[in-house]
Scaffold this active site. Structure first.
Site, mmCIF file in Angstrom:
data_model
loop_
_atom_site.group_PDB
_atom_site.id
_atom_site.type_symbol
_atom_site.label_atom_id
_atom_site.label_comp_id
_atom_site.label_asym_id
_atom_site.label_seq_id
_atom_site.Cartn_x
_atom_site.Cartn_y
_atom_site.Cartn_z
ATOM 1 N N ASP A 37 0.814 -1.209 0.000
ATOM 2 C CA ASP A 37 0.000 0.000 0.000
ATOM 3 C C ASP A 37 0.848 1.259 0.000
ATOM 4 O O ASP A 37 2.040 1.230 0.293
ATOM 5 C CB ASP A 37 -0.887 0.021 1.244
ATOM 6 N N LYS A 59 -3.612 3.527 -2.752
ATOM 7 C CA LYS A 59 -4.803 4.318 -3.039
ATOM 8 C C LYS A 59 -4.549 5.752 -2.606
ATOM 9 O O LYS A 59 -4.012 6.006 -1.536
ATOM 10 C CB LYS A 59 -6.027 3.775 -2.297
ATOM 11 N N MET A 174 -7.465 9.678 8.758
ATOM 12 C CA MET A 174 -7.554 10.271 7.413
ATOM 13 C C MET A 174 -8.731 11.237 7.301
ATOM 14 O O MET A 174 -9.513 11.187 6.366
ATOM 15 C CB MET A 174 -7.664 9.165 6.357
#
Length: 473
Positions: A37, A59, A174
């Site tokens: 990731d 992502k 986030m």
């Protein structure tokens, strides 16, 4: 019939590579394939074997490199092909890591898998900012909360009253984009406007940044500071402890984002020393070693032997032992191209001098390098690991490099050529960067390459480099 492989769903921890678990590191080392990731520190990939396939599945908020369904399919495909597969995820795979979906896909095909926990960012980032998420005087409860979900506008649908009135410390993951919404709802449902808040960006990295405020003013501060994800939003009275027990940001090299030119395929003691003192270190190029047959037929005929690198010392003596040769018959004086090389020779019981002191008398053999003026003994070959070039470019995009270190004259040209393969000009990359050379030969090589050096430490040792940088040079 091909045997089905095993999949390890591994938590990479929050960023500092020292926070990977022992089990997670073992999985990386034995992997045939790694899907990693964006938030898994790419430096962890350097522990993988040189023939491991690396697949980026990161992502970003505005785009997906690989969608989750494709990731699930790849895990299944690689495992059914008999591979040992690691899915490397930032933080802990069970905390907003979608590990349940990936495990379910593997179970559907009866593929064996293991889930390896990692240290979650919501706990680690606050600790690196000097804040324990619980404390007997401030916080007896703690919650981790996603700050965006599958709702149409991306704003989390939460039990705001339960959070505001029932939880002492809240870590939002986030959530910078929804910061105003979060503050409004916590105030609306019971938190006071004076409740302390801290934002922690890139927690546990040397580039970690923090921003303190309250529910009343943190949004305006974040806008003014242009604060962005990846970040943890921590809300609660325990945040007030930060002023007393902040520790990571007091490390001597905190804030240094260092680019280190590499010539070795092995681990770097210098890089470790710099990271131990709080710096972020990006090493480039990444090398992979290609073994060769070492011809030792005439080694007893030389008066002098110059070892080109620490690795050449190990490779030479390994070959001597393998061929059961009597090292006592070597009459040559030993020299090394660097202090690290001389240290390696010293560890094996041999006195050695720097190459600068090599007198042009007698027959000389260069071990592990090339020389037009004398004989050379090739102990191994290495080449740039091109699988790491796109990884390096992504690391540069995420970081703000402010320091460049050339540890030897031999590191300059490969570094510049490696950058060109990435489509990057060294002079452009380093124009606003402090360029440090470990020795006069390194400085001359840097100047010949058209790069302006800014200085060098008192000696070519890792301790001297740390002291030089810590002094603000």
């Amino acid at each position: 019939m091909m045997k089905t492989g095993t999949v390890f769903l591994v938590g990479a921890g929050p960023g500092d590579i020292g926070l990977i678990t022992v089990k997670g590191l073992e999985a990386i080392r034995q992997a045939d394939v790694i899907l990693y990731d964006r938030l898994a520190n790419p430096k962890l990939l350097e522990f993988a074997s040189s023939d491991c396939e690396l697949i980026y599945s990161g992502k970003l908020p505005d785009r997906h490199i690989l969608r989750q369904e494709k990731i699930n399919d790849l895990l299944v495909e690689k495992a059914l092909a008999g591979k040992t597969v690691v899915r490397l995820k930032g933080g802990d795979p069970g905390v907003f890591g979608r590990v349940g979906e990936e495990a379910a896909s593997l179970a559907q095909y009866q593929i064996p898998f293991e889930i390896v926990p990692g240290i979650s960012s919501g706990i680690a980032a606050p600790l690196y900012a000097g804040i324990p998420v619980t404390h007997r005087d401030y916080a007896e409860s703690f919650a981790v909360v996603t700050a965006h979900d599958k709702s149409k506008d991306g704003k989390p649908m939460l039990d705001w009253e339960g959070l505001a009135r029932g939880v002492d410390t809240i870590a939002f993951y986030m959530g910078v984009g929804n910061l105003s919404f979060i503050c409004e709802n916590l105030i609306k449902h019971g938190k006071t406007t004076s409740t302390p808040v801290v934002l922690i960006q890139w927690g546990t990295f040397g580039r970690q940044k923090t921003l303190e405020g309250t529910l009343a003013d943190i949004y305006e501060k974040a806008v003014e500071a242009k604060f962005s994800n990846p970040a943890i939003i921590l809300v609660g009275e325990v945040v007030s402890l930060r002023g007393k027990i902040s520790w990571f940001e007091k490390k001597p090299l905190y804030g240094r984002q260092i680019l280190l030119a590499r010539t070795s395929a092995g681990p770097s003691e210098l890089a470790k020393a710099l990271m131990d003192k709080g710096a972020d270190v990006i090493e480039f190029p990444k090398w992979k070693k290609i073994n060769v047959t070492i011809d030792l037929e005439n080694i007893f005929s030389y008066d002098k032997m110059l070892f080109a690198s620490p690795e050449s010392v190990d490779e030479f003596f390994a070959a001597v032992m393998e061929k059961r040769m009597d090292i006592r018959q070597i009459k040559a004086d030993f020299y090394g191209h660097s202090s690290k090389t001389i240290k390696k020779l010293n560890e094996r019981g041999f006195m050695a001098d720097l190459a600068d002191d090599l007198m042009p008398l007698g027959k000389c053999l260069v071990v592990g390098g090339e020389c037009r003026q004398t004989d050379a003994l090739v102990t191994s070959k290495k080449e740039i690991d091109r699988q790491f070039l796109p990884i390096f470019k992504r690391m540069l995009e995420e970081a703000e490099v402010n320091t460049m270190i050339f540890p030897s004259s031999a590191s300059v040209e490969p570094f510049i050529e490696g950058l060109k393969e990435c489509g990057i000009e060294a002079s452009e990359l380093l124009k606003n960067t402090s360029v440090v050379c470990m020795g006069s030969q390194s400085m001359k090589a840097v100047e010949r390459a058209g790069i302006k050096p800014d200085g060098m430490p008192a000696s070519a040792t890792k301790e001297a480099v740390v002291d030089y940088l810590a002094a603000g040079e």
